[in-house]
Design a protein around this motif. Structure first.
Motif, PDB file in Angstrom:
ATOM      1  N   SER A 204       0.850  -1.196   0.000  1.00 62.81           N
ATOM      2  CA  SER A 204       0.000   0.000   0.000  1.00 62.81           C
ATOM      3  C   SER A 204       0.884   1.244   0.000  1.00 62.81           C
ATOM      4  O   SER A 204       2.068   1.184   0.344  1.00 62.81           O
ATOM      5  CB  SER A 204      -0.900   0.012   1.233  1.00 62.81           C
ATOM      6  OG  SER A 204      -0.132   0.255   2.391  1.00 62.81           O
ATOM      7  N   CYS A 205       0.290   2.374  -0.352  1.00 57.42           N
ATOM      8  CA  CYS A 205       1.018   3.642  -0.336  1.00 57.42           C
ATOM      9  C   CYS A 205       1.482   3.984   1.071  1.00 57.42           C
ATOM     10  O   CYS A 205       2.575   4.500   1.258  1.00 57.42           O
ATOM     11  CB  CYS A 205       0.124   4.767  -0.853  1.00 57.42           C
ATOM     12  SG  CYS A 205       0.106   4.847  -2.625  1.00 57.42           S
ATOM     13  N   ALA A 206       0.637   3.691   2.044  1.00 56.97           N
ATOM     14  CA  ALA A 206       0.979   3.989   3.437  1.00 56.97           C
ATOM     15  C   ALA A 206       2.231   3.211   3.865  1.00 56.97           C
ATOM     16  O   ALA A 206       3.102   3.765   4.540  1.00 56.97           O
ATOM     17  CB  ALA A 206      -0.193   3.655   4.346  1.00 56.97           C
ATOM     18  N   GLU A 207       2.322   1.946   3.454  1.00 55.20           N
ATOM     19  CA  GLU A 207       3.491   1.137   3.804  1.00 55.20           C
ATOM     20  C   GLU A 207       4.748   1.702   3.148  1.00 55.20           C
ATOM     21  O   GLU A 207       5.797   1.817   3.788  1.00 55.20           O
ATOM     22  CB  GLU A 207       3.289  -0.315   3.367  1.00 55.20           C
ATOM     23  CG  GLU A 207       2.252  -1.063   4.178  1.00 55.20           C
ATOM     24  CD  GLU A 207       1.916  -2.440   3.628  1.00 55.20           C
ATOM     25  OE1 GLU A 207       1.589  -3.314   4.439  1.00 55.20           O
ATOM     26  OE2 GLU A 207       1.975  -2.632   2.389  1.00 55.20           O
TER      27      GLU A 207
ATOM     28  N   CYS B  49       5.259   4.756   2.179  1.00 50.79           N
ATOM     29  CA  CYS B  49       5.527   6.038   2.830  1.00 50.79           C
ATOM     30  C   CYS B  49       6.214   5.825   4.183  1.00 50.79           C
ATOM     31  O   CYS B  49       7.214   6.482   4.490  1.00 50.79           O
ATOM     32  CB  CYS B  49       4.222   6.800   2.993  1.00 50.79           C
ATOM     33  SG  CYS B  49       4.436   8.486   3.548  1.00 50.79           S
ATOM     34  N   ASP B  50       5.706   4.902   4.985  1.00 50.20           N
ATOM     35  CA  ASP B  50       6.280   4.624   6.304  1.00 50.20           C
ATOM     36  C   ASP B  50       7.733   4.176   6.199  1.00 50.20           C
ATOM     37  O   ASP B  50       8.597   4.632   6.947  1.00 50.20           O
ATOM     38  CB  ASP B  50       5.474   3.543   7.026  1.00 50.20           C
ATOM     39  CG  ASP B  50       4.097   4.023   7.448  1.00 50.20           C
ATOM     40  OD1 ASP B  50       3.860   5.250   7.450  1.00 50.20           O
ATOM     41  OD2 ASP B  50       3.255   3.166   7.780  1.00 50.20           O
TER      42      ASP B  50
ATOM     43  N   ILE C 105       2.735  11.829   0.237  1.00 51.30           N
ATOM     44  CA  ILE C 105       1.796  10.824  -0.277  1.00 51.30           C
ATOM     45  C   ILE C 105       0.639  11.545  -0.974  1.00 51.30           C
ATOM     46  O   ILE C 105       0.148  12.555  -0.483  1.00 51.30           O
ATOM     47  CB  ILE C 105       1.313   9.893   0.852  1.00 51.30           C
ATOM     48  CG1 ILE C 105       0.589   8.683   0.291  1.00 51.30           C
ATOM     49  CG2 ILE C 105       0.466  10.616   1.853  1.00 51.30           C
ATOM     50  CD1 ILE C 105       0.375   7.571   1.309  1.00 51.30           C
TER      51      ILE C 105
ATOM     52  N   ILE D  12      -2.907  10.606  -2.153  1.00 54.04           N
ATOM     53  CA  ILE D  12      -3.938   9.567  -2.035  1.00 54.04           C
ATOM     54  C   ILE D  12      -4.852   9.504  -3.258  1.00 54.04           C
ATOM     55  O   ILE D  12      -5.243   8.429  -3.696  1.00 54.04           O
ATOM     56  CB  ILE D  12      -4.800   9.809  -0.769  1.00 54.04           C
ATOM     57  CG1 ILE D  12      -3.930   9.773   0.481  1.00 54.04           C
ATOM     58  CG2 ILE D  12      -5.933   8.817  -0.672  1.00 54.04           C
ATOM     59  CD1 ILE D  12      -3.350   8.428   0.805  1.00 54.04           C
TER      60      ILE D  12
ATOM     61  N   GLN E  22      -7.741   0.319  -2.118  1.00 57.11           N
ATOM     62  CA  GLN E  22      -6.442  -0.255  -1.764  1.00 57.11           C
ATOM     63  C   GLN E  22      -5.406  -0.085  -2.870  1.00 57.11           C
ATOM     64  O   GLN E  22      -4.221  -0.160  -2.632  1.00 57.11           O
ATOM     65  CB  GLN E  22      -6.564  -1.726  -1.395  1.00 57.11           C
ATOM     66  CG  GLN E  22      -6.710  -2.662  -2.588  1.00 57.11           C
ATOM     67  CD  GLN E  22      -6.808  -4.121  -2.171  1.00 57.11           C
ATOM     68  OE1 GLN E  22      -7.611  -4.470  -1.335  1.00 57.11           O
ATOM     69  NE2 GLN E  22      -5.982  -4.949  -2.756  1.00 57.11           N
TER      70      GLN E  22
ATOM     71  N   VAL F 133       3.383   7.694  -4.049  1.00 51.69           N
ATOM     72  CA  VAL F 133       4.286   8.328  -3.099  1.00 51.69           C
ATOM     73  C   VAL F 133       5.321   9.116  -3.887  1.00 51.69           C
ATOM     74  O   VAL F 133       5.896   8.606  -4.846  1.00 51.69           O
ATOM     75  CB  VAL F 133       4.981   7.268  -2.214  1.00 51.69           C
ATOM     76  CG1 VAL F 133       5.956   7.918  -1.264  1.00 51.69           C
ATOM     77  CG2 VAL F 133       3.949   6.458  -1.453  1.00 51.69           C
TER      78      VAL F 133
END
Length: 142
Positions: free
Chosen positions: A44-47, A49-50, A61, A63, A76, A81
Motif C-alpha cells: 500500500s502507499c501507506a506502507e 511512505c512509512d 503521499i 492519495i 487499496q 508516493v
C-alpha cells in the motif's frame, strides 16, 4: 543532514513510486518494475511512505492519484508516493539511494519486515485454520 525541500514547485521533481511498481502479483505489462521474487504482495502507499520516512527521506503521499495501468479502482490500489532523491543542487539526499531502482528494491525488501505485515500474516494463518476446522466438524455431523 542536508536541507530537505519544502518548496511546492520543487516537489514536482520528486520521484513517483506507485505500489504497482513493487507488487509481486502484477505482471510487467501491468506495471511491475522489479523481479517477482524481490516484489511484495499487494503493498500500500501507506506502507511505502512509512518505510521511506523511517529511512530519513522527504516523502509526500498523494492519495487521490492512481496508476494509469491499474484496472481495479478499489481504494487499496489508489495513491502514489513522491520521494525526494536529490537536493536542489543535484546532490543525493542519501548515498545509499542513487536511483529509483535502489529505492524500489529497498522498499520491497523492508515492507515484509513491518509490524503490520508480520501481525497480519500470523492472524490470517490462525483464522484460516479455525475456519477449516469448523468446516470439517460440520461435514462429520452430516
Amino acid at each position: 543532514m542536508a536541507h530537505l525541500t519544502t518548496n511546492p514547485a520543487a516537489k514536482e521533481r520528486f520521484l513517483c513510486i506507485y505500489p504497482a511498481y513493487i507488487n509481486s502479483k502484477k505482471t510487467l505489462a501491468e506495471g511491475r518494475r522489479i523481479p517477482v521474487e524481490k516484489g511484495v504482495e499487494n503493498p500500500s502507499c501507506a506502507e511505502i511512505c512509512d518505510v521511506l520516512k523511517a529511512a530519513g527521506l522527504n516523502v509526500d503521499i498523494e492519495i487521490k492519484k492512481m496508476y494509469p495501468r491499474e484496472g481495479n479502482r478499489d481504494d487499496q490500489f489508489k495513491g502514489r508516493v513522491r520521494v525526494q532523491l536529490k537536493l536542489e543542487d543535484g546532490r543525493l539526499c542519501q548515498d545509499k539511494f542513487t536511483s529509483r531502482r535502489d529505492l524500489m528494491f529497498y522498499v520491497a525488501e523492508t515492507i515484509p519486515k513491518l509490524k503490520t505485515r508480520t501481525q497480519k500474516s500470523g492472524g490470517a494463518d490462525a483464522g484460516g485454520q479455525q475456519g477449516e476446522g469448523g468446516k470439517k466438524v460440520k461435514k462429520k455431523k452430516k
